[in-house]
Enzyme design. Sequence first.
Site, mmCIF file in Angstrom:
data_model
loop_
_atom_site.group_PDB
_atom_site.id
_atom_site.type_symbol
_atom_site.label_atom_id
_atom_site.label_comp_id
_atom_site.label_asym_id
_atom_site.label_seq_id
_atom_site.Cartn_x
_atom_site.Cartn_y
_atom_site.Cartn_z
ATOM 1 N N HIS A 29 37.948 32.047 -21.070
ATOM 2 C CA HIS A 29 36.704 32.652 -21.548
ATOM 3 C C HIS A 29 36.433 32.454 -23.041
ATOM 4 O O HIS A 29 35.328 32.733 -23.489
ATOM 5 C CB HIS A 29 36.680 34.140 -21.222
ATOM 6 C CG HIS A 29 36.411 34.420 -19.757
ATOM 7 N ND1 HIS A 29 37.229 33.966 -18.739
ATOM 8 C CD2 HIS A 29 35.410 35.092 -19.133
ATOM 9 C CE1 HIS A 29 36.743 34.364 -17.568
ATOM 10 N NE2 HIS A 29 35.641 35.047 -17.781
ATOM 11 N N GLU A 42 34.847 31.254 -11.835
ATOM 12 C CA GLU A 42 35.632 32.467 -12.099
ATOM 13 C C GLU A 42 36.816 32.534 -11.137
ATOM 14 O O GLU A 42 37.914 32.944 -11.516
ATOM 15 C CB GLU A 42 34.729 33.692 -11.942
ATOM 16 C CG GLU A 42 35.264 34.971 -12.551
ATOM 17 C CD GLU A 42 35.285 35.009 -14.083
ATOM 18 O OE1 GLU A 42 34.302 34.584 -14.720
ATOM 19 O OE2 GLU A 42 36.299 35.472 -14.628
ATOM 20 N N HIS A 64 32.696 31.997 -23.647
ATOM 21 C CA HIS A 64 31.871 32.953 -24.399
ATOM 22 C C HIS A 64 31.178 32.269 -25.577
ATOM 23 O O HIS A 64 30.041 32.595 -25.907
ATOM 24 C CB HIS A 64 32.726 34.123 -24.899
ATOM 25 C CG HIS A 64 33.107 35.078 -23.799
ATOM 26 N ND1 HIS A 64 34.217 35.891 -23.857
ATOM 27 C CD2 HIS A 64 32.521 35.348 -22.606
ATOM 28 C CE1 HIS A 64 34.301 36.612 -22.747
ATOM 29 N NE2 HIS A 64 33.282 36.301 -21.975
ATOM 30 N N ASN A 122 40.728 37.178 -19.247
ATOM 31 C CA ASN A 122 39.842 36.375 -20.093
ATOM 32 C C ASN A 122 40.289 34.925 -20.183
ATOM 33 O O ASN A 122 39.796 34.182 -21.030
ATOM 34 C CB ASN A 122 39.788 36.974 -21.494
ATOM 35 C CG ASN A 122 38.565 37.831 -21.653
ATOM 36 O OD1 ASN A 122 37.805 38.011 -20.710
ATOM 37 N ND2 ASN A 122 38.369 38.341 -22.848
ATOM 38 N N ARG A 160 44.905 43.401 -19.576
ATOM 39 C CA ARG A 160 43.621 42.914 -19.063
ATOM 40 C C ARG A 160 43.162 41.633 -19.761
ATOM 41 O O ARG A 160 42.309 40.911 -19.246
ATOM 42 C CB ARG A 160 42.550 43.986 -19.221
ATOM 43 C CG ARG A 160 42.309 44.786 -17.968
ATOM 44 C CD ARG A 160 40.890 45.326 -18.008
ATOM 45 N NE ARG A 160 40.734 46.396 -17.062
ATOM 46 C CZ ARG A 160 39.588 46.638 -16.410
ATOM 47 N NH1 ARG A 160 38.522 45.901 -16.623
ATOM 48 N NH2 ARG A 160 39.516 47.621 -15.559
ATOM 49 N N LYS A 165 34.778 48.672 -15.245
ATOM 50 C CA LYS A 165 34.014 48.528 -16.493
ATOM 51 C C LYS A 165 32.546 48.448 -16.097
ATOM 52 O O LYS A 165 32.139 47.542 -15.377
ATOM 53 C CB LYS A 165 34.435 47.265 -17.256
ATOM 54 C CG LYS A 165 35.767 47.426 -17.939
ATOM 55 C CD LYS A 165 35.936 46.476 -19.107
ATOM 56 C CE LYS A 165 36.199 45.084 -18.653
ATOM 57 N NZ LYS A 165 36.395 44.151 -19.775
ATOM 58 N N GLU A 199 41.924 48.477 -20.700
ATOM 59 C CA GLU A 199 41.925 47.266 -21.514
ATOM 60 C C GLU A 199 42.721 47.421 -22.800
ATOM 61 O O GLU A 199 42.269 47.068 -23.893
ATOM 62 C CB GLU A 199 40.488 46.841 -21.837
ATOM 63 C CG GLU A 199 40.369 45.376 -22.149
ATOM 64 C CD GLU A 199 38.937 44.874 -22.068
ATOM 65 O OE1 GLU A 199 38.017 45.625 -22.377
ATOM 66 O OE2 GLU A 199 38.774 43.705 -21.688
ATOM 67 N N LYS A 244 43.294 40.743 -9.597
ATOM 68 C CA LYS A 244 42.550 41.582 -10.539
ATOM 69 C C LYS A 244 42.963 43.041 -10.379
ATOM 70 O O LYS A 244 43.140 43.759 -11.371
ATOM 71 C CB LYS A 244 41.034 41.424 -10.357
ATOM 72 C CG LYS A 244 40.280 42.356 -11.301
ATOM 73 C CD LYS A 244 39.033 41.824 -11.897
ATOM 74 C CE LYS A 244 38.505 42.799 -12.954
ATOM 75 N NZ LYS A 244 37.203 42.469 -13.462
ATOM 76 N N HIS A 299 27.809 31.237 -16.369
ATOM 77 C CA HIS A 299 29.073 31.806 -16.827
ATOM 78 C C HIS A 299 30.294 31.081 -16.230
ATOM 79 O O HIS A 299 31.160 30.592 -16.951
ATOM 80 C CB HIS A 299 29.125 33.294 -16.487
ATOM 81 C CG HIS A 299 30.424 33.942 -16.862
ATOM 82 N ND1 HIS A 299 30.791 34.148 -18.172
ATOM 83 C CD2 HIS A 299 31.462 34.378 -16.101
ATOM 84 C CE1 HIS A 299 31.994 34.711 -18.205
ATOM 85 N NE2 HIS A 299 32.422 34.861 -16.961
ATOM 86 N N ARG A 356 26.530 63.865 -15.471
ATOM 87 C CA ARG A 356 27.903 63.734 -16.013
ATOM 88 C C ARG A 356 28.865 63.068 -15.041
ATOM 89 O O ARG A 356 30.070 63.247 -15.117
ATOM 90 C CB ARG A 356 28.464 65.087 -16.447
ATOM 91 C CG ARG A 356 27.640 65.729 -17.533
ATOM 92 C CD ARG A 356 28.388 66.825 -18.250
ATOM 93 N NE ARG A 356 27.564 67.342 -19.318
ATOM 94 C CZ ARG A 356 26.642 68.288 -19.148
ATOM 95 N NH1 ARG A 356 26.449 68.814 -17.944
ATOM 96 N NH2 ARG A 356 25.930 68.698 -20.157
#
Length: 346
Positions: free
Chosen positions: A235, A186, A239, A232, A228, A144, A224, A214, A251, A122
Amino acid sequence: MSPPALLDHSSSAQVVTVALGERSYDVHVGAGVRHRLGSVMPAGARRAAVITQAGVGWNVDSGLDQSVFTVADGEEAKSLSEVERLCRAMSRAGFTRSDVIVAVGGGVVTDLAGFVAAVYHRGMGYISVATTLLAQVDAAIGGKTGVNLPEGKNLLGAFWQPHAVLCDTETLSTLPPRELRSGWGELAKYHFLTGDDLEALDTDSRIAAAVRIKAEVVAADEREGGRRAVLNYGHTLAHAIETAGRYDLRHGEAVAVGLVYAAEVAMRLGRIDSERVATHRRVVSGYGLPYRLPAGIDDDEELLALFGRDKKAVDGVTFVLDSDRGVEPVTGVPETVQREALAAIR
Ligand code: GLY
């Protein structure tokens, strides 16, 4: 233009705090900061489970009794079966919630190990030693974590903040050139998120600046809920290219083209002028990255359809676009503008 010199290390390491109340943590950026691992261990941790991939090739010393768990290579490692395999191995080795996980590698390892840390007994502490540029400026920061399902990437995950992150810029010297290029793409994104002049900084300071940007965004919007989305930037197209799945573009390489595409869209909406678009091209090419779509990515209909399937799209297609107020999410971009901007980057 060629990318910045990699050995252009600042003299001293920099520390950026991700301010999240009791979940706050420090990100250390600089040459050799992996050697700080022992000093950033959570108080009371007895043992360390070091999770890494065979190709990473960096050993770390937690100063604790430590066991190394090597996971599958590449993106394959981000799977539920790998989570189960790791958790069972940790269980057999007697790890408990009062121990600590140390992720050593790129974003695949930090995402997977962070997720294991979130669910094992947990939840237990973890520290990331980020060894790729992409992980240092993005994946290892922000909490994340997650793994993929056959149905899509990152469909299982948790917000679980690390206890500390070490971005050792020495590790970048052994990265394969394309992996490094992907990181530059990036990093290029951060040139447009604030008024900071990243071009004036040496490489280590640019990485630290990206981490700081960031960190601020994550501190303002940990889960998010809105802000946030600016992360992106570039992106939407990236994507779509990645989801199409048959193009040989990493990427960050796709993000680089995506940044210039977003600028072309923003200009057509009167949000920015042509000089600002030229700045996008200059920054991207300054990292040795292309700002045009490579030959072969020529199916506009497919790309347009994929824009709408971006998992971050909440209400139709959400673009993240520049303006003199900064970068922000924008909906309702006319399809003609989307098409014209694609033509402009061919
Ligand atoms: N792990 C990446 C993020 O939280 O944005």
